[in-house]
Design an enzyme around this catalytic site. Sequence first.
Site, short mmCIF file in Angstrom:
data_model
loop_
_atom_site.label_atom_id
_atom_site.label_comp_id
_atom_site.label_asym_id
_atom_site.label_seq_id
_atom_site.Cartn_x
_atom_site.Cartn_y
_atom_site.Cartn_z
CG HIS A 1 -10.88 -22.52 -32.54
ND1 HIS A 1 -10.66 -22.60 -31.02
CD2 HIS A 1 -9.73 -22.76 -33.03
CE1 HIS A 1 -9.49 -22.92 -30.92
NE2 HIS A 1 -8.79 -23.16 -32.27
CG HIS B 1 -5.77 -21.47 -35.60
ND1 HIS B 1 -4.61 -21.50 -34.70
CD2 HIS B 1 -6.61 -22.20 -34.88
CE1 HIS B 1 -5.08 -22.29 -33.57
NE2 HIS B 1 -6.27 -22.71 -33.78
CB CYS C 1 -3.98 -28.37 -33.96
SG CYS C 1 -3.63 -30.11 -33.78
#
Length: 328
Positions: A214, A216, A247
Amino acid sequence: MNTGTVWDGARKRIHMQEVGTRDGLQAEAAFVPTEDKISLVNALSEAGIAKIEVTAFVSPRAIPALRDAETVLREIRRWPDVVYTALVPNVRGAERAIAARADELNLVMSASETHNLANLRMTRAQSFAALSQVAALARSAGVEVNISLSCSFGCPMEGDVREGVVLEWVQRFADIGADGITLCDTAGMAYPTQVAALTQTLRKRWPAIGLALHFHNTRGMGLANVLAAIDAGADRFDASLGGIGGCPYAPGATGNVCSEEIVHALELMGYATGVNLEKLLAASRRLPALIGHDTPSQIVRAGRRLDLHPAPGDFDVIRERALARAPR
Ligand code: COA
Ligand code: ZN
């Protein structure tokens, strides 16, 4: 869960996992109407995404953008080969997600003590104790368990997170029977050689556990990290439509790697994503109207590599003049 490498004909299968409706929308100031969220998830299923993180069953006070989690998860259309997952931070969230028929619970804690406290208001030890309870609850309900480890590649408040710390947590997740583990680069601090090393270690030590990554795109290394992970044996990636997300409890966080950019690049390189890029792009183009601003998607902006543009209107004149000038 199939954890081995799957080849689709001669092409390696890469599983695309959409997180735009969770990681993406949680960071948006605008509340996207429930029916639009449902229709977005349906469009993603239709586009051939393997797994969709539909929403999060968290405190509505912490993340008001996802306060309609029950309705969304209950009212989406279910494609039989798509996994519908939801993020849950505690037992309360797990009970809500199971009641709303999640296929999988995505539990979350951070490899960084500081980020764990900021995000989840618990120490890592407290989070792990809660996770273990949630995993047991999920198992008794016949629901799969994935555990996402935030800040696996660095913490924006603590700095580097040692690989040994990540491996220790992964071992504990394996011990409580996690079906899958996602290493999250919450603040875009991962870089390709680091990703390759950690991916290789996990594939070797825990071959039976599904591994997802995952990333970013905070520092422009998202796609490079995906490619490094594939070379090191990974085949499941989180990404978000339009590249939205981040987040709210990680300072400086920006969007996930962009689903359509990853699919576009991987298909060009000969990987089989199972995703219809045309349909994915159509879904992504709906986002700006829903969230009130443009997305970072380069593919929405520039088009696909072979979406050609017409030559200039006076092209014939230009050519005639050039040919007249050309030496014979
Ligand atoms: N679903 C709905 N409500 C929940 C909940 C859940 N899963 N967990 C807690 N709540 C509610 C409680 O009922 C309480 O409500 P009240 O203030 O109206 O009484 C409130 O949230 C606080 O509960 P508490 O148990 O004291 O938790 P907390 O304040 O320590 O918060 C979290 C802990 C994890 C529940 C909360 O911080 C949260 O949901 N954070 C979201 C984190 C997130 O999604 N981050 C981004 C993705 S990684
Ligand atoms: Zn994220």
